[in-house]
Motif scaffolding. Sequence first.
Motif, PDB file in Angstrom:
ATOM      1  N   THR A   6       0.838  -1.195   0.000  1.00 42.29           N
ATOM      2  CA  THR A   6       0.000   0.000   0.000  1.00 42.29           C
ATOM      3  C   THR A   6       0.872   1.243   0.000  1.00 42.29           C
ATOM      4  N   ALA A   7       0.583   2.170  -0.927  1.00 43.19           N
ATOM      5  CA  ALA A   7       1.170   3.514  -0.854  1.00 43.19           C
ATOM      6  C   ALA A   7       0.434   4.217   0.290  1.00 43.19           C
ATOM      7  N   LEU A   8       1.060   4.255   1.429  1.00 45.47           N
ATOM      8  CA  LEU A   8       0.389   4.587   2.683  1.00 45.47           C
ATOM      9  C   LEU A   8      -0.035   6.044   2.759  1.00 45.47           C
ATOM     10  N   MET A   9      -1.280   6.238   3.206  1.00 45.54           N
ATOM     11  CA  MET A   9      -1.760   7.585   3.493  1.00 45.54           C
ATOM     12  C   MET A   9      -1.258   8.005   4.875  1.00 45.54           C
ATOM     13  N   CYS A  10      -1.265   9.299   5.115  1.00 44.20           N
ATOM     14  CA  CYS A  10      -0.946   9.816   6.450  1.00 44.20           C
ATOM     15  C   CYS A  10      -2.125  10.636   6.949  1.00 44.20           C
ATOM     16  N   SER A  11      -2.423  10.504   8.207  1.00 44.56           N
ATOM     17  CA  SER A  11      -3.507  11.274   8.818  1.00 44.56           C
ATOM     18  C   SER A  11      -2.973  12.618   9.313  1.00 44.56           C
ATOM     19  N   PHE A  12      -3.633  13.701   8.891  1.00 44.58           N
ATOM     20  CA  PHE A  12      -3.289  15.043   9.358  1.00 44.58           C
ATOM     21  C   PHE A  12      -4.516  15.670  10.015  1.00 44.58           C
ATOM     22  N   ASP A  13      -4.266  16.525  11.019  1.00 45.63           N
ATOM     23  CA  ASP A  13      -5.386  17.243  11.624  1.00 45.63           C
ATOM     24  C   ASP A  13      -5.736  18.477  10.793  1.00 45.63           C
ATOM     25  N   GLU A  14      -6.679  19.269  11.262  1.00 47.15           N
ATOM     26  CA  GLU A  14      -7.162  20.413  10.484  1.00 47.15           C
ATOM     27  C   GLU A  14      -6.078  21.457  10.238  1.00 47.15           C
ATOM     28  N   GLN A  15      -5.065  21.498  11.107  1.00 48.22           N
ATOM     29  CA  GLN A  15      -3.970  22.460  10.952  1.00 48.22           C
ATOM     30  C   GLN A  15      -2.806  21.901  10.123  1.00 48.22           C
ATOM     31  N   GLY A  16      -2.921  20.645   9.691  1.00 52.68           N
ATOM     32  CA  GLY A  16      -1.870  20.038   8.879  1.00 52.68           C
ATOM     33  C   GLY A  16      -0.798  19.330   9.680  1.00 52.68           C
ATOM     34  N   ASN A  17      -1.034  19.147  10.977  1.00 51.45           N
ATOM     35  CA  ASN A  17      -0.091  18.406  11.817  1.00 51.45           C
ATOM     36  C   ASN A  17      -0.364  16.908  11.716  1.00 51.45           C
ATOM     37  N   ILE A  18       0.651  16.111  11.935  1.00 49.29           N
ATOM     38  CA  ILE A  18       0.497  14.660  11.879  1.00 49.29           C
ATOM     39  C   ILE A  18      -0.378  14.202  13.040  1.00 49.29           C
ATOM     40  N   ASN A  19      -1.390  13.417  12.716  1.00 50.16           N
ATOM     41  CA  ASN A  19      -2.255  12.801  13.724  1.00 50.16           C
ATOM     42  C   ASN A  19      -1.716  11.392  13.972  1.00 50.16           C
ATOM     43  N   GLU A  20      -0.920  11.245  15.012  1.00 42.63           N
ATOM     44  CA  GLU A  20      -0.243   9.963  15.242  1.00 42.63           C
ATOM     45  C   GLU A  20      -1.218   8.815  15.409  1.00 42.63           C
ATOM     46  N   GLN A  21      -2.263   9.004  16.199  1.00 42.11           N
ATOM     47  CA  GLN A  21      -3.208   7.924  16.418  1.00 42.11           C
ATOM     48  C   GLN A  21      -3.891   7.526  15.113  1.00 42.11           C
ATOM     49  N   GLY A  22      -4.254   8.524  14.313  1.00 41.23           N
ATOM     50  CA  GLY A  22      -4.879   8.234  13.028  1.00 41.23           C
ATOM     51  C   GLY A  22      -3.947   7.482  12.102  1.00 41.23           C
ATOM     52  N   LEU A  23      -2.682   7.874  12.068  1.00 44.25           N
ATOM     53  CA  LEU A  23      -1.696   7.188  11.232  1.00 44.25           C
ATOM     54  C   LEU A  23      -1.549   5.732  11.660  1.00 44.25           C
ATOM     55  N   ARG A  24      -1.499   5.508  12.954  1.00 52.21           N
ATOM     56  CA  ARG A  24      -1.397   4.127  13.448  1.00 52.21           C
ATOM     57  C   ARG A  24      -2.622   3.314  13.041  1.00 52.21           C
ATOM     58  N   GLU A  25      -3.788   3.938  13.055  1.00 47.10           N
ATOM     59  CA  GLU A  25      -5.016   3.241  12.654  1.00 47.10           C
ATOM     60  C   GLU A  25      -4.989   2.896  11.167  1.00 47.10           C
ATOM     61  N   ILE A  26      -4.465   3.800  10.334  1.00 45.10           N
ATOM     62  CA  ILE A  26      -4.343   3.521   8.896  1.00 45.10           C
ATOM     63  C   ILE A  26      -3.411   2.335   8.675  1.00 45.10           C
ATOM     64  N   VAL A  27      -2.308   2.309   9.401  1.00 44.75           N
ATOM     65  CA  VAL A  27      -1.361   1.200   9.292  1.00 44.75           C
ATOM     66  C   VAL A  27      -2.044  -0.114   9.665  1.00 44.75           C
ATOM     67  N   ARG A  28      -2.733  -0.126  10.790  1.00 41.49           N
ATOM     68  CA  ARG A  28      -3.383  -1.358  11.243  1.00 41.49           C
ATOM     69  C   ARG A  28      -4.458  -1.816  10.255  1.00 41.49           C
ATOM     70  N   TYR A  29      -5.213  -0.880   9.718  1.00 43.38           N
ATOM     71  CA  TYR A  29      -6.256  -1.234   8.754  1.00 43.38           C
ATOM     72  C   TYR A  29      -5.644  -1.925   7.531  1.00 43.38           C
ATOM     73  N   ASN A  30      -4.541  -1.389   7.043  1.00 47.23           N
ATOM     74  CA  ASN A  30      -3.893  -1.970   5.868  1.00 47.23           C
ATOM     75  C   ASN A  30      -3.364  -3.371   6.142  1.00 47.23           C
ATOM     76  N   ILE A  31      -2.851  -3.582   7.330  1.00 46.48           N
ATOM     77  CA  ILE A  31      -2.292  -4.891   7.668  1.00 46.48           C
ATOM     78  C   ILE A  31      -3.397  -5.896   8.011  1.00 46.48           C
ATOM     79  N   GLU A  32      -4.339  -5.473   8.844  1.00 49.36           N
ATOM     80  CA  GLU A  32      -5.308  -6.402   9.409  1.00 49.36           C
ATOM     81  C   GLU A  32      -6.559  -6.582   8.548  1.00 49.36           C
ATOM     82  N   VAL A  33      -6.959  -5.549   7.804  1.00 48.94           N
ATOM     83  CA  VAL A  33      -8.167  -5.631   6.987  1.00 48.94           C
ATOM     84  C   VAL A  33      -7.807  -5.818   5.501  1.00 48.94           C
ATOM     85  N   SER A  34      -6.967  -4.940   4.985  1.00 50.75           N
ATOM     86  CA  SER A  34      -6.582  -5.051   3.574  1.00 50.75           C
ATOM     87  C   SER A  34      -5.622  -6.208   3.329  1.00 50.75           C
TER      88      SER A  34
END
Length: 288
Positions: A6-34
């Motif tokens: 997967t060309a991994l997406m990154c989660s950013f908040d409304e100000q453009g900062n990295i949302n660490e929890q969201g990024l971790r969730e994207i990673v887990r979704y790709n591994i565990e679901v996709s």
Amino acid sequence: MKGLYTALMCSFDEQGNINEQGLREIVRYNIEVSEVDGLYVNGSTGENFLISTEQKKQIFEIVKDEVGDRVKLMAQVGSLNVDEASELAQFVTDLGYDAISAVTPFYYKFDFEEIKDYYNTILEGVDTKLIIYSIPALTGVSMNLEQFGELFENEKIIGVKFTAPDFYLLERLRHAYPDKLIYSGFDEMLLSASVLNVDGAIGSTFNVNGKRAKQIFTLAQSGRIDEAREIQKVTNDLISEILENGLYQTIKEMLETQGVHAGYVRKPMKRLSEEKLLKARSIAEKYL
């Protein structure tokens, strides 16, 4: 290193900062679901060219920490600033990434000797392997069979992410360099590339369509082309709807419907209108 990444997406908040929890969730979704075989980190899909060096490092660290050794990791370190690319190459090597990748240098019309020097410079003193990221439509850089061969003379360059519709060149590369890794980069052409015996694929839509992509690849490898073609058709229906609605924004909203906090895109990318937000949700309901 073969398989679907997967060309991994990154989660950013409304100000453009990295949302660490969201990024971790994207990673887990790709591994565990996709159920993909690996992750391609800080590529175009990760909005890499819109973030700082320190943000890139932060993303690399979070992803490696979340993944551990569950899947393979490729780090896209390419940059117009070759010093940054070299710094990131060393950084991810120390983190334990399985390979690095680097987009061809773009914007300025570099000649081939400059491109070759760029890759060799990134690899100087770094104990790692590199996948060339070739995407002529966005970089304006097209290379021929002989030029790829010159790059492959560096033993640390082990393959290419081939994001181009030139399947004549793809076939020639496969025939000429059977020991190099070739990854398809166009999700909508995965079946056609698989028939030409690529080693895997790296794709944006795998964030939400990884299972189908893996089915296409596996069926094609076993010669079950008619079955693979049916799944490619559904995949291309999905891709068409995503592209019409807004690529990264729609994929992020589709992930949100699955309980993954994929967040916002960074400016100057725009957010979805209310109409397109609803459309993204309907696409998710239809395909996920």
